[in-house]
Structure formats: structure tokens, C-alpha cells
Design an enzyme around this catalytic site. Structure first.
Site, PDB file in Angstrom:
ATOM      1  N   LYS A  50       0.865  -1.198   0.043  1.00 56.65           N
ATOM      2  CA  LYS A  50       0.000  -0.115   0.183  1.00 56.65           C
ATOM      3  C   LYS A  50       0.892   1.229   0.144  1.00 56.65           C
ATOM      4  O   LYS A  50       1.875   1.312   0.647  1.00 56.65           O
ATOM      5  CB  LYS A  50      -0.688   0.078   1.528  1.00 56.65           C
ATOM      6  CG  LYS A  50      -1.980   0.890   1.125  1.00 56.65           C
ATOM      7  CD  LYS A  50      -3.107   0.793   2.228  1.00 56.65           C
ATOM      8  CE  LYS A  50      -4.407   1.471   2.219  1.00 56.65           C
ATOM      9  NZ  LYS A  50      -5.361   1.398   3.162  1.00 56.65           N
TER      10      LYS A  50
ATOM     11  N   GLU B 231     -19.269  -6.286  10.731  1.00 60.89           N
ATOM     12  CA  GLU B 231     -20.143  -5.311  11.453  1.00 60.89           C
ATOM     13  C   GLU B 231     -21.175  -6.181  12.138  1.00 60.89           C
ATOM     14  O   GLU B 231     -21.635  -6.002  13.150  1.00 60.89           O
ATOM     15  CB  GLU B 231     -20.717  -4.335  10.251  1.00 60.89           C
ATOM     16  CG  GLU B 231     -20.096  -3.085  10.026  1.00 60.89           C
ATOM     17  CD  GLU B 231     -19.216  -3.826   8.675  1.00 60.89           C
ATOM     18  OE1 GLU B 231     -18.553  -2.838   7.908  1.00 60.89           O
ATOM     19  OE2 GLU B 231     -19.488  -4.998   8.027  1.00 60.89           O
TER      20      GLU B 231
ATOM     21  N   ARG C  84     -25.562  -2.462   7.974  1.00 62.62           N
ATOM     22  CA  ARG C  84     -24.901  -4.009   7.385  1.00 62.62           C
ATOM     23  C   ARG C  84     -25.362  -5.011   8.643  1.00 62.62           C
ATOM     24  O   ARG C  84     -24.981  -6.094   8.349  1.00 62.62           O
ATOM     25  CB  ARG C  84     -23.670  -4.195   7.202  1.00 62.62           C
ATOM     26  CG  ARG C  84     -22.888  -3.033   6.119  1.00 62.62           C
ATOM     27  CD  ARG C  84     -21.532  -3.187   5.384  1.00 62.62           C
ATOM     28  NE  ARG C  84     -21.558  -3.873   4.498  1.00 62.62           N
ATOM     29  CZ  ARG C  84     -20.326  -4.495   3.965  1.00 62.62           C
ATOM     30  NH1 ARG C  84     -19.214  -4.178   4.516  1.00 62.62           N
ATOM     31  NH2 ARG C  84     -20.527  -5.135   3.085  1.00 62.62           N
TER      32      ARG C  84
END
Length: 632
Positions: free
Chosen positions: A282, A368, A396
Site C-alpha cells: 500500500k 459489522e 450491514r
């Protein structure tokens, strides 16, 4: 870094078809120019940064090998999709990303035929791509489907549901696991540890040290070489995926374009569910982002040679910071407090808490549903869980909120950040529905603070309750009210009159109190800080209906089923007929822009409120409801 004049090759690539006209030897230069363009552009306009830098070579290779958009390329969430946008005809518009009427920060089907599936939340790509692969098999046109999922996205249950289902089907689907060890923060949990062992083990190093292209000249020899290396590996790197019915390949270096091209060409010729494990970094190509990918996940405009400037602003704390300070203060007072977040430590304001109370902090990764049921389990055992979660992410886990928390009346406190209009992240991130989907649940207390200090007191109030509670607050700063160190519980369901006025009463919820007060000075209106969406202050509403000619509810939630609807229901249940106007968000998805622009578009800033109430401005105290109605 290359200047614009040096980006001559990238300037010729306006579509993937034009990319595929180039010789493979030219692609590394395309990648270099693409990386330089991404750095320059995002430095000027801001946006998601480190993730896209890590997928430059992978994006080039995927569009080169696969015949997009006929072949479907399904990205997960969209943080890493900026290079994809640049190569698919949106290069010159990239500087508008996340701005009003500009490019979306995520994937959007209406924006480009190359965006095969809309995405703004994590871990949807495998399920969507599986559906497309099943449809492609029925079409019998030889269409290929590729899903790209990050190792962070792989921590979600939804991703594993898709892996489980696809592994049992004879379906032509390629999943590319983009493994960079990160979501927004470093990944946590068993999956992250498993992948880390794979990448650090003897297996990956053997592949990295050898000529990768020699391993994969043909699919059969790639499989043979893979199995040969694996036989001597201390741990089968693909065992988890193969147990689910997938053919596993890798891991390979995601920044080695020749290796990517050769491997993807080989895998394109295979069928069945197969997974390619690609290791990327990244922030690749920008040293500061490589060193601190958390800081550079999303950036505002900056100068590339020096990076973003440190903030020197002494403005009021954000609501997120108010929560972060409160949860630490509350934890010091009550050792039962535990904090949970689904991979949003920085975004939800839990960095200090995680450092001070590591044994009471739980980052469950992008899960979640699990975060809510985990909280329910902790509460059932006598602890006091606080779930820090964005409003749109709680959507969610709605079944878990109902089934595991509300029905059992467990004392879980939900700290809902990014409620209402969020801004540049657009419709996938706006918290426009929480009043509606929470107030209908029995046992729940739902609160919305008008300012920073009230937010602190509401969090304390919710924590002291022996039932579920939610405090929802917006992104950014409030009106600048100073915090008091002392915490005291508010009286449940009691509103507060902020201003006494004439015939119009503004019943404002949460962040709408500030524009209501501004408008009220012109209207000579009464302003009530309603504080509680549930339970409502019914006595206050009844009294206001008796003494005012017009009631106006204000909320940064959809009007349908929201706080205004709760006021309507209260009046109806008491047989009271009085003029009432509900102002809130429309029955449509709001596009991106600044939060201020979005509120103005919804008619929820002070100027818009005045314009909407212009027909009533001549109303004075004592005017009857019928007269008010006629004046409109």
C-alpha cells in the site's frame, strides 16, 4: 516523479482497448506514468491515495489480459480503483473526484461501463462476481469474470459466504486476493495472521527469488510448479481456500508486471473457481505513503515533495474527538466498559482508547454483524459494551441489532458517527436512515445531540441505561460549545426550549438545532432542541401544538419514517390536528459534495429554511392554526 510532458505513453491510453494495442514491454512505462499521474492529481484534489498506488501494476495487467468491459472486472469497495478510473476514460476528470458533480470516489455503474458493479462498502465483490459468472455461463458467450478483493475485505463474513458458495459450483470465476496487510488500519485477526504466515514463509520466498515467468509458461506447468513447491512448504498456503473448493495460485509479487501478465494469461485459460494471491504494498512508489499507509489512506491536497502539512488549527473538536475523549474518561470510571469497532479505529476516534486500554479494546475487522452480536454477548455477561460504528455501516448489521440486542433488551451503547449528510463519499456513506430504522425498535433509546457538550452528556446517559441506546452525531465539528468535565445523565425523553417566539415552532433534532436558531431570529420562531427521537417528549409536542399555529420538524435524516414522522404519529395518537411541516432529506439518494452543499440541496441550511417558510413569515403569536394554514 515524471512531469506531464513525460507522460506521453499514458496520454495515448484512453481505454483498455488502446492499452491492449501496446506491446507487453511498454507496460512497465505505462505503470510508471500512471503512478506519477495519480500522485500529482490526488496531491492537487485530495482523495483516497495509498490503496491506489498499491494496485497500479495489477490494474494494468488485468485490463491488458482481460477484454474489459465485455469481461467483467469487479472491484471491492473502490479505495484502490483510481488507477482503474484513469485507464477507463476518466483520466482528465480525476481531479474532480469526490467533488460535487465530479467523479465518485468509489465504483458506480452509471459512471462508466467499466464499473461492472457499484461499490462503496467492503467485501461485496466476490458475491457480485459470482452472480455475474453464473449469468455468463447461461449466456454461453465465453465472458470472463474477475473479482478483486483485499485481504481486509476478506475478513468480512459476506466474503466467506461467497467463497463457500462458489467453491461448490462449477463456475468460471477468478478471484484476485490483493494482499497488502491493510484495510484502513493494519489488519487484525486469524485471517490476517494466516496470510502473513503465507507471505513470510519459505513458499513465497522461493517464488520471489526465482524467475516467476519460468514457473508459469503454461497453465499445466504452473500448476505442476505450484504443487512441487508446495510439497516442501512448512504450511500449505492455499489450504484454507482449497478446503472451500477453490484452486489456489500464488502468492506472487503484485508489482512484477511480467509475472502478473504471464500468470493471468495462464489463469484466463482455466475454468472453475480459482484464486490468485497477489502481494502488494500500500502506497507503493511514494515513500511517505509506504512508511505510513494509515495516514495516507485518504488525504487532502498536499505538495508531493513534503507531504500533507500538519494541522495547526485550534478549532472546536470534532464529534469523533468528543467521543474519543468521552470513552477514555468513562473507561477510567467504570472498568466494565469495553469498546468495539469494525476496522474503524482511526475513523471512529478509538486510537487513544486502544493505547490506554488494549485489553478492553476489540477491533473485529470488517465484520459489522459480528461486532454487534459480540457486543450482545459481552452485555449478557455483565460488561458494558460501546460499539463505535459509522451510521451507514450499522445498516450491514441490522438483523443483529434487532435479534441479538433489541429483543433481549441488552445494554449496548451504539456511538453512530457520520450520521446525516456525510459529504464527499456520497450515497454509500450518508447516514440518512438511522432515525428511521432505529426508532421503530422496541427497547431502544435514540438520541441526537445539538452540540459537542450535549454529545458527551448523551453518551454518558446511554451508557448508564440498562437497555439499548444509540447516540448519532454528524461528521466534523459542531457549533463550538465548550465541553464540561462533569458528566450527568439527561432526563429520558425531555426536550429543551432554546428560544421562545411567535406562531411558528421549529422542532429541531440534533445538528439541525444550529440552523433552526439562525432562521428563528428572522422568523421570530420558537426553537426546541428535541434531543430524543425515542422516547419523544410528547407533552412538549402537545403543548407546542396548542400554543403555535405551525409546527416544523427539522432532521438530517430521510423524512420517510424519520423523526418528523414520529411527531406526526404522536399528534395523531392524541387526536390533534394542526398544521405541520416535515423538513428532512428527500426520498432519493444524495450525490457527493461538501456536507454544507448537501444540506443546502436538501433545504436544511438556515437560508433554505427561511425560503421554505416564507409564506408563514407574517404569522404572529396568537394566530390560529386555521389562519396559518390559509396564509400558506
Amino acid at each position: 516523479m515524471l512531469s506531464r510532458a513525460d507522460r506521453v505513453l499514458l496520454e495515448t491510453v484512453n481505454t483498455p482497448a488502446e492499452l491492449r494495442c501496446l506491446l507487453p514491454a511498454a507496460l512497465p512505462r505505462v505503470a510508471r506514468e500512471l503512478r506519477a499521474f495519480l500522485i500529482d492529481t490526488v496531491a492537487q484534489c485530495g482523495g483516497h491515495f495509498a490503496a491506489g498506488l498499491g494496485t497500479i501494476e495489477l490494474t494494468v495487467a488485468l485490463h491488458y489480459v482481460f477484454n474489459t468491459p465485455v469481461d467483467r472486472l469487479v472491484w471491492d469497495i473502490g479505495h484502490a480503483s483510481y488507477p482503474h478510473k484513469i485507464l477507463t476514460g476518466r483520466r482528465d476528470a480525476l481531479g474532480t473526484i469526490r467533488q460535487k458533480d465530479g467523479l465518485s470516489a468509489f465504483l458506480k455503474r452509471t459512471e462508466s461501463p467499466y464499473d461492472a458493479f457499484g461499490a462503496g462498502h467492503s467485501s461485496t465483490s466476490l458475491s457480485a462476481a459470482l452472480g455475474m459468472a453464473i449469468a455468463a455461463a447461461k449466456e454461453r458467450r465465453g465472458r470472463k469474470v474477475v473479482a478483486v478483493v483485499g485481504d481486509g475485505g476478506l475478513t468480512a463474513g459476506l466474503a466467506f459466504e461467497a467463497l463457500h458458495h462458489a467453491g461448490s459450483l462449477d463456475v468460471d470465476l477468478l478471484a484476485v486476493l490483493n494482499d497488502n496487510g491493510m484495510s484502513i488500519s493494519p489488519n487484525v485477526g486469524g485471517i490476517a495472521d494466516y496470510l502473513a504466515r503465507t507471505v513470510s514463509g519459505r513458499h513465497y520466498k522461493a517464488l520471489a527469488d526465482d524467475d516467476a515467468t519460468a514457473l508459469v509458461p503454461m497453465p499445466d506447468s504452473w500448476a505442476f510448479a505450484r504443487d512441487t513447491v508446495r510439497a516442501g512448504a512448512p504450511e500449505n498456503p492455499g489450504g484454507l481456500f482449497e478446503a472451500l473448493g477453490w484452486r489456489y495460485f500464488g502468492p506472487i509479487d503484485g508489482h512484477d508486471l511480467p509475472a502478473l501478465l504471464t500468470t493471468l494469461e495462464g489463469l484466463r485459460g482455466l475454468t472453475g473457481p480459482r484464486l490468485l494471491h497477489v502481494v502488494t504494498r500500500k502506497g507503493k512508489g511514494y515513500a511517505r505513503a509506504e512508511a505510513d499507509p494509515v495516514k495516507y489512506h485518504g488525504v487532502s491536497a498536499f505538495k508531493p515533495p513534503v507531504g500533507p502539512a500538519a494541522s495547526t488549527s485550534k478549532s472546536a473538536p470534532t464529534y469523533t474527538e468528543v467521543f474519543g475523549e468521552w470513552v477514555c474518561d468513562m473507561a477510567a470510571q467504570d472498568e466494565r466498559l469495553v469498546a468495539i469497532t469494525p476496522a474503524m479505529r482511526e475513523g471512529s476516534g478509538l486510537v487513544k482508547f486502544s493505547e490506554r486500554y488494549p485489553d478492553r479494546y476489540f477491533d473485529v475487522a470488517i465484520a459489522e454483524q459480528h461486532s454487534v452480536t459480540l457486543a450482545a454477548g459481552l452485555a449478557s455477561a455483565g460488561l458494558k459494551p460501546v460499539v463505535a460504528i459509522y451510521s451507514s455501516f450499522l445498516q450491514r448489521a441490522y438483523d443483529q441489532v434487532i435479534h441479538d440486542v433489541a429483543i433481549q433488551n441488552l445494554p449496548v451503547l451504539f456511538a453512530l458517527d457520520r450520521a446525516g449528510a456525510v459529504g464527499p463519499d456520497g450515497p454509500t456513506h450518508n447516514g440518512s436512515y438511522d432515525f428511521t430504522f432505529l426508532r421503530c425498535l422496541p427497547n431502544f433509546v435514540v438520541m441526537a445531540p445539538a452540540d459537542e457538550n450535549e454529545c458527551r452528556q448523551m453518551l454518558y446517559t446511554g451508557f448508564t441505561l440498562d437497555q439499548p441506546a444509540a447516540v448519532r452525531y454528524p461528521r466534523g465539528t459542531g457549533p463550538g460549545v465548550l465541553l464540561t468535565e462533569q458528566m450527568s445523565a439527561l432526563s429520558l425523553g425531555r426536550a429543551e426550549v432554546r428560544r421562545c417566539g411567535g406562531a411558528i415552532a421549529l422542532l429541531a433534532f440534533g445538528s439541525m438545532v444550529a440552523p433552526a436558531l439562525e432562521a428563528a431570529d428572522v422568523l421570530n420562531a420558537t426553537v426546541v432542541n428535541m434531543r430524543f427521537v425515542k422516547p419523544l417528549d410528547e407533552r412538549m409536542i402537545i403543548d407546542l401544538a396548542a400554543t403555535h399555529g405551525l409546527l416544523v420538524t427539522l432532521e438530517d435524516n430521510v423524512v420517510a419514517g424519520g423523526a418528523g414522522s414520529a411527531v406526526n404519529e404522536c399528534l395523531a395518537s392524541h387526536g390533534i390536528q394542526t398544521p405541520i411541516l416535515n423538513l428532512g432529506m428527500p426520498d432519493s439518494f444524495l450525490e457527493q459534495g461538501s456536507r454544507e452543499d448537501m444540506l443546502a440541496e436538501c433545504g436544511l441550511d438556515a437560508r433554505s429554511i427561511l425560503r421554505r417558510l416564507a409564506p408563514y413569515r407574517r404569522a404572529v403569536r396568537g394566530t390560529t392554526a386555521a389562519e396559518i394554514a390559509r396564509s400558506a
